[in-house]
Design a protein around this motif. Structure first.
Motif, PDB file in Angstrom:
ATOM      1  N   PHE A 189      -8.860   0.113  -7.822  1.00 16.87           N
ATOM      2  CA  PHE A 189      -9.572  -0.629  -6.779  1.00 16.87           C
ATOM      3  C   PHE A 189     -11.088  -0.605  -6.954  1.00 16.87           C
ATOM      4  O   PHE A 189     -11.813  -1.071  -6.074  1.00 16.87           O
ATOM      5  N   ILE A 246     -14.855   5.567  -0.509  1.00 18.57           N
ATOM      6  CA  ILE A 246     -13.945   6.444   0.235  1.00 18.57           C
ATOM      7  C   ILE A 246     -14.497   7.863   0.170  1.00 18.57           C
ATOM      8  O   ILE A 246     -14.799   8.373  -0.912  1.00 18.57           O
ATOM      9  N   LEU A 305       0.826  -1.213   0.000  1.00 19.21           N
ATOM     10  CA  LEU A 305       0.000   0.000   0.000  1.00 19.21           C
ATOM     11  C   LEU A 305       0.857   1.259   0.000  1.00 19.21           C
ATOM     12  O   LEU A 305       0.512   2.252  -0.655  1.00 19.21           O
ATOM     13  N   LEU A 351      -6.138   5.361  -8.074  1.00 19.29           N
ATOM     14  CA  LEU A 351      -6.559   4.342  -7.117  1.00 19.29           C
ATOM     15  C   LEU A 351      -8.038   4.000  -7.289  1.00 19.29           C
ATOM     16  O   LEU A 351      -8.435   2.844  -7.120  1.00 19.29           O
ATOM     17  N   LYS A 352      -8.842   4.992  -7.623  1.00 22.45           N
ATOM     18  CA  LYS A 352     -10.269   4.746  -7.865  1.00 22.45           C
ATOM     19  C   LYS A 352     -10.447   3.724  -8.990  1.00 22.45           C
ATOM     20  O   LYS A 352     -11.255   2.788  -8.887  1.00 22.45           O
ATOM     21  N   LEU A 379     -13.358   1.893  -6.852  1.00 22.74           N
ATOM     22  CA  LEU A 379     -13.917   2.608  -5.716  1.00 22.74           C
ATOM     23  C   LEU A 379     -15.031   3.563  -6.142  1.00 22.74           C
ATOM     24  O   LEU A 379     -15.092   4.001  -7.290  1.00 22.74           O
ATOM     25  N   LEU A 409      -7.311   2.575   2.411  1.00 21.61           N
ATOM     26  CA  LEU A 409      -7.369   1.437   1.488  1.00 21.61           C
ATOM     27  C   LEU A 409      -7.127   0.098   2.181  1.00 21.61           C
ATOM     28  O   LEU A 409      -7.410  -0.956   1.604  1.00 21.61           O
TER      29      LEU A 409
END
Length: 366
Positions: free
Chosen positions: A208, A180, A141, A204-205, A210, A173
């Motif tokens: 992962f 988030i 991470l 990251l969205k 998100l 995360l």
């Protein structure tokens, strides 16, 4: 328009949050409605932003969405289930899906814990990973957010603001969340660092899968990232629209005022229209009817006596204004065309290009 449950991940139904005010001489306490009867649907996988002046209730609404606060009235639904009435034990099981990135990277990290311990803690609570697996996950991470794995042994005070916010994102995360919420996650950072953290959140969205909920003041940031935007004023949503619709053709007078307040470098693009006059009314004693009417240049007696309902305004947008149709037809030329995303996009693209030229291990020097 109500969405199927499979397409929406969070929904609020007339959610209200009241805080007690000062007690009077007779012992009765007044109440402040920080959020007043807000109904929203947040779609799975989108970036949903909430904007408005300071004190309009954005942060309170964000905390209600993940039940860091209990609503006074109404309901908050996550994947179709009402979480506003769940017990603490049941809510603890859901906490891994709903994570929060706080505004202040200095006070949101425990100064007595190492970075590794901070990121590992959610894994201890929400996963069954062994100690060795957790350590590997911490290192992974840290790499995902552009920091060195060796930083796990350091303490928060040894890092800059941008680095601390990256640590906060890594901690969010750690439990494998689906949602988030970022409460102004870049407002305390330098502009260059803001761009890098924003680009990091976007990457990251996608990686992962998100759903992002963002609270922000910087409308350039909002336009760069958002799919849909809710505009709040004095605890209520006054307009909700897709990114391009809101910036290209704002319908509510308050949204138009926000657009006029965006700074433009070129003198030819500046608006000669006056910005809002007067102060935001006290939430202890909100105006009757439309809460925006004391500052609205289009207000009539109807606005004073009757509260507008957040209704459909064509397509996928809603607006709470009695006169939005007349305003849109007659005042279109009086509102400066809001700056398109060209300048903001160039700014963020430049920082993305620079950050990609750096080695991942040097990104921790931000």
């Amino acid at each position: 328009m109500s969405l199927p449950t499979a397409k929406k991940i969070i929904e609020t139904r007339a959610v209200t949050k009241r805080f007690p005010g000062k007690k009077t001489l007779f012992g009765t306490a007044s109440f402040v409605s920080a959020v007043n009867e807000v109904s929203l649907e947040i779609r799975r996988g989108e970036t949903f932003s909430i904007v408005g002046e300071s004190g309009c209730g954005k942060s309170t609404l964000a905390r209600l969405l993940v039940r860091l606060l209990h609503p006074s009235d109404g309901a908050v639904l996550y994947e179709g289930n009402d979480i506003s009435t769940l017990s603490e034990t049941d809510m603890r099981r859901l906490r891994k899906d709903l994570q929060f990135v706080f505004q202040d990277p200095f006070s949101s990290l425990n100064p007595r814990m190492t970075v590794g311990a901070l990121i590992e803690e959610p894994m201890k609570v929400h996963t069954r990973l062994t100690r060795a697996e957790r350590r590997r996950k911490v290192a992974e991470l840290l790499g995902k957010v552009g920091l060195r794995a060796a930083f796990a042994n350091r303490y928060p005070h040894e890092f800059s603001g941008g680095q601390r916010q990256r640590i906060g994102i890594a901690r969010a995360l750690a439990s494998g969340p689906k949602v988030i919420v970022g409460d102004e996650p870049v407002s305390a950072l330098d502009v260059s660092v803001q761009a890098q953290v924003i680009n990091l959140l976007e990457d990251l969205k996608a990686e992962f899968d998100l759903t992002l909920i963002l609270i922000a003041h910087d409308l350039a940031v909002i336009r760069h990232m958002s799919d849909r935007i809710a505009v709040m004023y004095l605890g209520e949503v006054v307009e909700l629209a897709g990114n391009d619709d809101l910036f290209d053709r704002p319908l509510h007078p308050y949204t138009r005022a926000l657009m006029r307040a965006i700074p433009i470098a070129s003198p030819h693009g500046r608006s000669m229209n006056a910005t809002l006059t007067g102060d935001v009314p006290s939430p202890l004693d909100p105006p009757s009817g439309c809460r925006f009417h004391p500052r609205c240049p289009h207000a009539t007696d109807l606005c004073v006596s009757e509260k507008p309902v957040l209704g459909q305004a064509g397509g996928d947008r809603t607006v709470a204004c009695h006169h939005w149709k007349e305003i849109a037809d007659t005042a279109e030329s009086a509102v400066r065309e809001p700056p398109r995303s060209d300048t903001a996009a160039k700014r963020f693209a430049l920082f993305r290009e620079r950050s990609q030229q750096q080695e991942p291990t040097t990104a921790g020097n931000i």
